[in-house]
Every structure is written in C-alpha cells, then in structure tokens.
Design a protein around this motif. Structure first.
Motif, PDB file in Angstrom:
ATOM      1  N   ALA A  52      14.030  18.968 -19.501  1.00 35.48           N
ATOM      2  CA  ALA A  52      15.381  19.337 -19.065  1.00 35.48           C
ATOM      3  C   ALA A  52      15.501  20.827 -18.737  1.00 35.48           C
ATOM      4  CB  ALA A  52      16.383  18.957 -20.145  1.00 35.48           C
ATOM      5  N   ARG A  53      14.662  21.650 -19.399  1.00 37.71           N
ATOM      6  CA  ARG A  53      14.700  23.082 -19.123  1.00 37.71           C
ATOM      7  C   ARG A  53      14.479  23.356 -17.641  1.00 37.71           C
ATOM      8  NH1 ARG A  53      10.638  22.236 -22.748  1.00 37.71           N
ATOM      9  NH2 ARG A  53      11.294  22.362 -24.909  1.00 37.71           N
ATOM     10  N   GLU A  54      14.957  24.476 -17.192  1.00 36.77           N
ATOM     11  CA  GLU A  54      14.855  24.760 -15.766  1.00 36.77           C
ATOM     12  C   GLU A  54      13.500  25.338 -15.382  1.00 36.77           C
ATOM     13  OE1 GLU A  54      18.080  27.010 -14.246  1.00 36.77           O
ATOM     14  OE2 GLU A  54      19.559  25.537 -14.913  1.00 36.77           O
ATOM     15  N   SER A  55      12.837  26.004 -16.312  1.00 38.26           N
ATOM     16  CA  SER A  55      11.568  26.612 -15.948  1.00 38.26           C
ATOM     17  C   SER A  55      10.618  26.579 -17.142  1.00 38.26           C
ATOM     18  CB  SER A  55      11.796  28.052 -15.491  1.00 38.26           C
ATOM     19  OG  SER A  55      12.407  28.773 -16.536  1.00 38.26           O
ATOM     20  N   LYS A  56       9.390  26.950 -16.898  1.00 37.41           N
ATOM     21  CA  LYS A  56       8.384  26.978 -17.943  1.00 37.41           C
ATOM     22  C   LYS A  56       8.823  27.900 -19.073  1.00 37.41           C
ATOM     23  CE  LYS A  56       4.812  26.340 -14.476  1.00 37.41           C
ATOM     24  NZ  LYS A  56       4.326  27.124 -13.340  1.00 37.41           N
ATOM     25  N   THR A  57       8.446  27.532 -20.304  1.00 38.28           N
ATOM     26  CA  THR A  57       8.857  28.348 -21.447  1.00 38.28           C
ATOM     27  C   THR A  57       7.815  29.407 -21.778  1.00 38.28           C
ATOM     28  OG1 THR A  57       7.757  26.864 -22.994  1.00 38.28           O
ATOM     29  CG2 THR A  57      10.070  26.388 -22.481  1.00 38.28           C
ATOM     30  N   PHE A  58       6.631  29.337 -21.182  1.00 36.18           N
ATOM     31  CA  PHE A  58       5.528  30.206 -21.571  1.00 36.18           C
ATOM     32  C   PHE A  58       5.309  30.169 -23.081  1.00 36.18           C
ATOM     33  CE2 PHE A  58       6.426  31.574 -17.298  1.00 36.18           C
ATOM     34  CZ  PHE A  58       5.153  31.746 -16.771  1.00 36.18           C
ATOM     35  N   GLY A  59       5.293  28.937 -23.563  1.00 36.05           N
ATOM     36  CA  GLY A  59       5.011  28.692 -24.979  1.00 36.05           C
ATOM     37  C   GLY A  59       4.237  27.392 -25.096  1.00 36.05           C
ATOM     38  N   PHE A  60       4.194  26.835 -26.305  1.00 39.60           N
ATOM     39  CA  PHE A  60       3.399  25.637 -26.524  1.00 39.60           C
ATOM     40  C   PHE A  60       4.244  24.412 -26.857  1.00 39.60           C
ATOM     41  CE2 PHE A  60       0.350  29.018 -26.657  1.00 39.60           C
ATOM     42  CZ  PHE A  60      -0.711  28.485 -25.953  1.00 39.60           C
ATOM     43  N   ASP A  61       5.569  24.503 -26.644  1.00 42.31           N
ATOM     44  CA  ASP A  61       6.380  23.293 -26.711  1.00 42.31           C
ATOM     45  C   ASP A  61       6.015  22.396 -25.541  1.00 42.31           C
ATOM     46  OD1 ASP A  61       7.693  24.074 -28.957  1.00 42.31           O
ATOM     47  OD2 ASP A  61       9.398  24.962 -27.894  1.00 42.31           O
ATOM     48  N   ALA A  62       6.522  21.166 -25.595  1.00 43.24           N
ATOM     49  CA  ALA A  62       6.269  20.232 -24.492  1.00 43.24           C
ATOM     50  C   ALA A  62       7.112  20.668 -23.304  1.00 43.24           C
ATOM     51  CB  ALA A  62       6.615  18.812 -24.923  1.00 43.24           C
ATOM     52  N   ASP A  63       6.501  21.367 -22.372  1.00 37.37           N
ATOM     53  CA  ASP A  63       7.209  21.838 -21.174  1.00 37.37           C
ATOM     54  C   ASP A  63       7.304  20.737 -20.132  1.00 37.37           C
ATOM     55  OD1 ASP A  63       8.070  24.339 -21.639  1.00 37.37           O
ATOM     56  OD2 ASP A  63       6.607  25.369 -20.381  1.00 37.37           O
ATOM     57  N   PHE A  64       6.194  20.014 -19.980  1.00 35.61           N
ATOM     58  CA  PHE A  64       6.133  18.979 -18.952  1.00 35.61           C
ATOM     59  C   PHE A  64       6.580  17.645 -19.547  1.00 35.61           C
ATOM     60  CE2 PHE A  64       2.916  22.114 -17.614  1.00 35.61           C
ATOM     61  CZ  PHE A  64       3.342  22.377 -16.321  1.00 35.61           C
ATOM     62  N   GLN A  65       7.232  16.851 -18.716  1.00 34.61           N
ATOM     63  CA  GLN A  65       7.692  15.546 -19.188  1.00 34.61           C
ATOM     64  C   GLN A  65       6.526  14.698 -19.695  1.00 34.61           C
ATOM     65  OE1 GLN A  65      10.061  13.636 -16.157  1.00 34.61           O
ATOM     66  NE2 GLN A  65      11.493  15.347 -16.029  1.00 34.61           N
ATOM     67  N   VAL A  66       5.376  14.815 -19.042  1.00 33.33           N
ATOM     68  CA  VAL A  66       4.248  13.986 -19.468  1.00 33.33           C
ATOM     69  C   VAL A  66       3.789  14.369 -20.876  1.00 33.33           C
ATOM     70  CG1 VAL A  66       2.442  15.448 -18.418  1.00 33.33           C
ATOM     71  CG2 VAL A  66       2.030  13.005 -18.737  1.00 33.33           C
ATOM     72  N   GLU A  67       3.983  15.626 -21.239  1.00 28.96           N
ATOM     73  CA  GLU A  67       3.617  16.046 -22.597  1.00 28.96           C
ATOM     74  C   GLU A  67       4.527  15.398 -23.642  1.00 28.96           C
ATOM     75  OE1 GLU A  67       1.931  20.514 -22.486  1.00 28.96           O
ATOM     76  OE2 GLU A  67       3.962  20.332 -21.673  1.00 28.96           O
ATOM     77  N   SER A  68       5.841  15.456 -23.393  1.00 27.51           N
ATOM     78  CA  SER A  68       6.732  14.905 -24.418  1.00 27.51           C
ATOM     79  C   SER A  68       6.622  13.387 -24.458  1.00 27.51           C
ATOM     80  CB  SER A  68       8.169  15.367 -24.199  1.00 27.51           C
ATOM     81  OG  SER A  68       8.673  14.865 -23.013  1.00 27.51           O
ATOM     82  N   TYR A  69       6.338  12.776 -23.291  1.00 29.69           N
ATOM     83  CA  TYR A  69       6.114  11.329 -23.273  1.00 29.69           C
ATOM     84  C   TYR A  69       4.919  10.966 -24.159  1.00 29.69           C
ATOM     85  CZ  TYR A  69       4.346   6.884 -21.382  1.00 29.69           C
ATOM     86  OH  TYR A  69       3.851   5.614 -21.243  1.00 29.69           O
ATOM     87  N   LEU A  70       3.828  11.696 -23.978  1.00 29.79           N
ATOM     88  CA  LEU A  70       2.622  11.412 -24.769  1.00 29.79           C
ATOM     89  C   LEU A  70       2.862  11.658 -26.256  1.00 29.79           C
ATOM     90  CD1 LEU A  70      -0.708  12.736 -23.260  1.00 29.79           C
ATOM     91  CD2 LEU A  70       0.027  10.380 -23.576  1.00 29.79           C
ATOM     92  N   ARG A  71       3.526  12.765 -26.566  1.00 28.09           N
ATOM     93  CA  ARG A  71       3.817  13.042 -27.985  1.00 28.09           C
ATOM     94  C   ARG A  71       4.634  11.907 -28.588  1.00 28.09           C
ATOM     95  NH1 ARG A  71       5.219  19.579 -28.444  1.00 28.09           N
ATOM     96  NH2 ARG A  71       3.399  20.262 -27.235  1.00 28.09           N
ATOM     97  N   HIS A  72       5.616  11.412 -27.811  1.00 29.72           N
ATOM     98  CA  HIS A  72       6.439  10.306 -28.294  1.00 29.72           C
ATOM     99  C   HIS A  72       5.581   9.060 -28.527  1.00 29.72           C
ATOM    100  CE1 HIS A  72       9.735   7.469 -28.702  1.00 29.72           C
ATOM    101  NE2 HIS A  72       9.137   6.724 -27.777  1.00 29.72           N
ATOM    102  N   GLN A  73       4.669   8.784 -27.586  1.00 35.79           N
ATOM    103  CA  GLN A  73       3.780   7.634 -27.749  1.00 35.79           C
ATOM    104  C   GLN A  73       2.972   7.752 -29.037  1.00 35.79           C
ATOM    105  OE1 GLN A  73       3.616   4.890 -25.953  1.00 35.79           O
ATOM    106  NE2 GLN A  73       5.214   5.601 -24.569  1.00 35.79           N
ATOM    107  N   GLY A  74       2.484   8.944 -29.309  1.00 36.48           N
ATOM    108  CA  GLY A  74       1.703   9.157 -30.526  1.00 36.48           C
ATOM    109  C   GLY A  74       2.536   8.958 -31.776  1.00 36.48           C
ATOM    110  N   LEU A  75       3.699   9.593 -31.798  1.00 34.60           N
ATOM    111  CA  LEU A  75       4.526   9.558 -33.006  1.00 34.60           C
ATOM    112  C   LEU A  75       5.076   8.169 -33.286  1.00 34.60           C
ATOM    113  CD1 LEU A  75       6.408  12.954 -32.601  1.00 34.60           C
ATOM    114  CD2 LEU A  75       4.546  12.390 -34.180  1.00 34.60           C
ATOM    115  N   SER A  76       5.507   7.453 -32.242  1.00 32.09           N
ATOM    116  CA  SER A  76       6.108   6.143 -32.496  1.00 32.09           C
ATOM    117  C   SER A  76       5.028   5.139 -32.919  1.00 32.09           C
ATOM    118  CB  SER A  76       6.886   5.649 -31.274  1.00 32.09           C
ATOM    119  OG  SER A  76       6.033   5.502 -30.175  1.00 32.09           O
ATOM    120  N   PHE A  77       3.804   5.377 -32.487  1.00 30.01           N
ATOM    121  CA  PHE A  77       2.723   4.460 -32.852  1.00 30.01           C
ATOM    122  C   PHE A  77       2.447   4.480 -34.352  1.00 30.01           C
ATOM    123  CE2 PHE A  77      -1.993   3.661 -33.093  1.00 30.01           C
ATOM    124  CZ  PHE A  77      -1.916   2.307 -32.836  1.00 30.01           C
ATOM    125  N   VAL A  78       2.465   5.668 -34.942  1.00 25.32           N
ATOM    126  CA  VAL A  78       2.102   5.755 -36.364  1.00 25.32           C
ATOM    127  C   VAL A  78       3.124   5.064 -37.261  1.00 25.32           C
ATOM    128  CG1 VAL A  78       0.819   7.892 -35.972  1.00 25.32           C
ATOM    129  CG2 VAL A  78       3.172   8.024 -36.772  1.00 25.32           C
TER     130      VAL A  78
END
Lengths: 377, 377
Positions: free
Chosen positions: A249-275
C-alpha cells in the motif's frame, strides 16, 4: 458382491477416524503395530460397491476434500472437482479421502502417540514411502468393505499415490487419474525438499523433533520451508501477473527490510498461515517419502513393468506452466503405459497457475476428468 | 589525456584497499561519510588511459576475479574470462575489479565499523541500490585516474551493474558486456531472495543483525538461504546430469534423514562452505539492492530512456538453460537498446549449466566476448 452398507453405517460420513490393527510392515523394514486413519466419505456406496472413488491428497493436503477444514474454516481443498454437479459427484459416486500416513490431520504420523511409550513418536516414527501410504489406504478400504475402485484420483503427490495404487493393487483400480504428477522425484525436486527440511531442522525450536511438549515449535523454520516450496507451486508468469513488482500500500520503497513488494508479504503470509495448520515433523516425513518415490526403481528399473498386464484405464493431465512436475514427467509415464499395453489418455492443458493449476480454476481440467470418468463408468 | 601512472603506482595491484572521502549520497536518501573500497587491478594502464576494463561481480562474488581468494584459497572466480590469452587479458587491458558496496570483502558494508559510533553498522548500514554500488565504483575510478572505460563487463548482478554504468555514466563507457542478466528483478526473483532473507532473519543467532560480537552468527539460516539460491543457479537438466537420483556411497536408502542422495549432500556442502566466506547481513543488503533494481523505473518507466543518445556499444549474452534470468530478460534489454538507437549485439548460447553458465566452461561465451571486445577496441 458385497452387501450394501446400511445407510446409517457409522463408518461413513465426515470427520471419521478409525484405528486399524497392524502390524503394517513398511518399505523401510519397520512396522506399525496399529494405524489410525482419519478420513471422510461423501455419497452412498452402490449395492454392488461399484461406484467408489478414492481421492489422494497432496503433500500438505488432508481428508477434507469437500468439507470445511476444522482449523482454518476454509472450504474443502478440491470443491472444484468434488461436489454436486462436479466431475466427482456424491450423487453418483461414493467418495473416500483419507489423510495420508505420516501426516498430522488424524492419521498416524510423527505427532501421534507411540503406543509402546505413551509419548509422541517424533523422529522415532519410521520413515515411510508413498507405497506405505497406499497400503494404509488399502487397509482402510478393506475396513470400509470396498474391494474395487471405480477410480483413484489425485494431483501432485496425490497423483503419485494413484500410480502406486495402480501398480500395487491393479485388480482393485478400474481407472486412474494422475494430474500434474511424476513417477519419480527429480534431483531438482529433491533439492527443493532438502532446503525445506534443512530450514526446519536448523530452527533451534525443532529440538531433534522433540518439540511437542514445548511452548514453541519450529514455526520459523517451517514457514521458510513453506515459502520456498510455495514458489515452486506457481509459475514465473503467474507470479508476474499476480504481483509483478507492485509495492505494498505504501507509495514508494521503504529502503528497509519490511515487505515492500506485494509478493514478499504474500509469501510471508503463506509461510505463517501454514505453520498454524501443519506439523513440522510431518513435513519432514512426507517430503522424504516423496523424494524416495521412484516407481521404476520399485519395478526393476523399468517403469513399464509397474503396469505390465494392467487392466486399469489411465488418464494423465499436465499443465504447460508447471515447472515442478513438467509435462515431460507425465509423458514419460504415458510412454511406459503404452509400452506396458495399458490404456492411457493424456492431455497437456494450458493454464497460467503453474503446478497449483490442478487446484485452481482451470475449467478444461474438470471437463477432461468428467469425460474420462463417465466414459470409464 | 591523463598522465600515465608510474609503473610502481601503489594504487595498482592485488589486494588494494582505499578509503575515499564522502559524503556519498545514496538513492535511499542516506549518505556515507566515507567509503572503503577493496579492489584489484591487473595489467598496465595505457599512456592514453584507453585500455581500462571494469569487471563487476555477482551477488556473492568479490574483487578476486583472477587471484586466489584469501579465505578459501580457491583461484579467482573468473579465470576463464580474465588472464593471459583470455578475452580480458592483462597483456592488453588494464583490469579493475572492486568489491561492491554492501559486501564483506573489504568494501564498506554492514560489517564495517561505523565511524560515527565505532562499532559495526549492522542493520544501521543504509539500504543501498545497484546504482549506489556503481556510484562508489565511479569514485574509485576517479581515484585511480581512469575517466574512460574500454569496457564494463559482468554476469548476473554484475550485468545489472554494467547496465547501471551505461545508464548513469554513458560518456565513460565505450562498450558494455551484459551476461545472463536482467534490467529488473521479477516477482519470482524477489520471491526467492525473500525466502533467503527470511531464512537468515529467522535464525535466532541473527539477533537483529547484531551478531558481530557474538560467538555464533546466523550460519544455519544463511546456509539455508544459500541452498535455496543455489538451486536457482543450476538447471533442472544440469542437476539431473550431475546427480540424478544417485545415492551417496551407501548402497541403499537409509530410511532416515541423513543426506541419502548426492544432490542433498552437495547442497548441504554449498550452504556450509558459503557461511565461511560471507557475511549474513551483506547477503540481506545485496539481495535487497537486487530486488530494488528496475532500470526502467529509474527512467520514467521506459527502459529505452535509460540508453537514449548512448554511444556505448552493447553485447548481451543469455543462456538457454538459465531460468533465473531467462533469455526473455536479455531480449527485453535488446529491444530497449534498439528503440533507443544504441548499438547492440545479442546471442543466446546453449549451455547445460543454467544461470551459472557464465562462470563455467562454455567456450562459446569466451569467443563471443573476445570477438566483441576486439571489434570494439
């Protein structure tokens, strides 16, 4: 033939579980003194027992093929294939789906209590094979009074079980539907699974598998394993269509290590919901069983010999975007079936979803399976 | 032009390191007050300074392109490309290779001491981009008295830096060789990197990046990250040729969780040996820089605009078995170069090794690069 079961047969219905006497001797040489199997049935078994269809689930699947998952509340994992008006229809078929041996949804696996010790098996559970899974399913069918199957149907690891069914119990399988699958695990398949296992075993909370009494299991490691595996279930083009390089949802890159790209947060969600829904040790055991799978090797090194003399009719389906079990793997099975003289139809379908196509909205898949099952009936 | 450097110029040679004054303002908005750069040079700079070639290394590469790695003792990582009688030859070229910003082989990165605090930056190191890496290299070349480059050459992330060089300093780059690379990271590329980062950050020894004073770093997590990445560097066919389903020295499966298959122990070895030579935080920072890379986005969304009016001559090479940066990515760059009017040659080579082909024995690659560099000279 068999006597028709009473309509109120308590063996049939949703959320069933049975303890079957063993010993079940396993490919690895160990044996299980008894086997619990969690399963579901849908529909009514015909008087002549001829309408039974067994559905085999994939690596992280379960018996809830067309009923809500008890932990997540989500609909069954194959409601596109199984249900009223669907290719596998409880109005016509008597449908059985059992949680595989080694899994964690009620069937015996590493999280089960070892009757010999009164504590969970953990890594003392014997290493199993896909053939062991199928042998356990055969015991369940014996218990249900089902000798003969109109069809055995499955995708991915489910398709591998279908092949094992056809090879191990040819007289019990009238038709076999193998979707997005393979007759053996390739080096790349093994490599991806090994990464997942190492991710789990590297988690200090794994504790050699003895985490059942702990507050924390190896959730972080299992989530990483799931993330890596999940990428292999999707196609590059599918990921690009779905996410591309779109930011959160952010407008631009955060220049950090949070999930900036949608594919990152999607993957993190896949990992977390699986466990939340899967046992890490089961993940180790089932991936191991898949890696050990090599149907040709079980038959003297010649895949055709797995099907020699078989009267089973086969239907194989692959997807053009599936790079986990690509079309070449299905084609190798078809060549072996042809060489063995077995009846086989095969189609490669075009679908953008990669390996997961067998679970998703690919109408052609359902038309193919419906047509095959009706013709075979 | 420039004065010829003295032959005993102490700026030139192996294992050089320089501290350059800053501030270097970064794409993320932060700045570095000074920049250390570790680099090597081979050969002699011509009197007119016209024979300088810059080599850009990949994600886990380093400046030891043609000299032994100080920790592993292994030969330089590109001795097939760089050396006497090779396409890039110290007898003809003055060769520079610098460790990239954010890395851990002597150039400023998260393991470096923050001059403001006297302790390692760790995760306080600013997030960098590929353009930041290239800006730091430009400062180094200024320091070395090299204004103009006969060629900038790189594979994989090295190729991305080559593209950034051509886009950011077009007047300094006479020719550009981009091998097995891409002008942006795809969703699948990002996804694999995110798995690696999560594997590192899930390791309790990572401690939010503050592990430099600890006995143990996040070795287990970094090894898993490397294993997952390593699979993407190889082709499915290459893995099958190299390992197939061959077992370790043992005669049969162990029915356990040791590395039974050769491909498993190979991957474990890749993971373990990597952690001996690479810093986990650097792995986070460099993968992040790669994921952020999108040359079109830096130029208003149109890749051709990155090269508008460029006099640089481009040579692009892809490999048919590379599924990490497949040929389509190189082709997209060529289309943009054509649209911008830049001179571009492109070839897809057949090689069985997947993405790693650019590092391996593909004689045709060296013929292509040799021919291009000689024609461009």
């Amino acid at each position: 033939m068999l006597a028709a079961p009473a309509l109120d047969d308590r063996r049939f219905g949703l959320n069933r579980r049975v303890t079957l006497p063993g010993p079940l001797t396993l490919d690895g040489g160990a044996s299980l003194s008894q086997i619990e199997i969690a399963y579901e049935t849908y529909g009514t078994l015909d008087a002549d027992g001829a309408n039974a269809v067994l559905i085999c689930h994939a690596l992280t699947g379960d018996q809830h093929v067309a009923s809500a998952h008890p932990r997540t509340g989500k609909p069954g994992w194959w409601t596109r294939m199984v249900g009223e008006g669907k290719p596998i229809d409880p109005a016509r078929h008597f449908i059985v789906c059992a949680n595989v041996l080694g899994s964690c949804m009620g069937t015996s696996g590493p999280a089960s209590i070892d009757p010999a010790t009164g504590v969970p098996f953990a890594m003392r559970f014997p290493v199993i094979t896909l053939r062991d899974m199928v042998r356990a399913q055969a015991l369940l069918l014996d218990h249900l009074g089902i000798w003969n199957l109109a069809a055995v149907v499955g995708g991915s690891m489910g398709g591998m079980q279908v092949l094992e069914w056809a090879a191990t119990y040819p007289a019990r399988v009238r038709s076999a539907v193998v979707i997005a699958s393979a007759a053996r695990h390739s080096a790349q398949n093994i490599a991806f699974h090994e990464v997942g296992r190492q991710a789990v075993m590297a988690d200090p909370n794994w504790r050699g598998g003895q985490y059942y009494e702990s507050k924390e299991g190896p959730s972080a490691g299992l989530a990483v394993a799931r993330m890596a595996a999940h990428i292999t279930y999707l196609s590059e083009a599918g990921l690009t269509d779905k996410f591309g390089r779109r930011l959160q949802a952010r407008e631009s890159k955060t220049f950090g290590f949070d999930a900036d790209f949608q594919v990152e947060s999607y993957l993190r969600h896949q990992g977390l919901s699986f466990v939340d829904r899967f046992d890490a040790n089961s993940y180790l055991y089932i991936t191991r069983a898949m890696d050990y799978f090599d149907l040709a090797e079980e038959h003297g090194g010649r895949l055709a010999d797995a099907f020699r003399g078989s009267k089973t009719r086969f239907c194989l389906v692959s997807f053009d975007s599936d790079w986990l079990y690509p079309t070449a793997e299905s084609r190798a099975i078809v060549h072996a079936l042809n060489a063995s003289g077995a009846a086989a139809s095969f189609v490669e379908l075009s679908a953008p979803f990669g390996h997961d196509s067998f679970l998703l909205d690919v109408p052609e898949l359902f038309r193919v399976v419906d047509g095959f099952l009706r013709a075979a009936a």
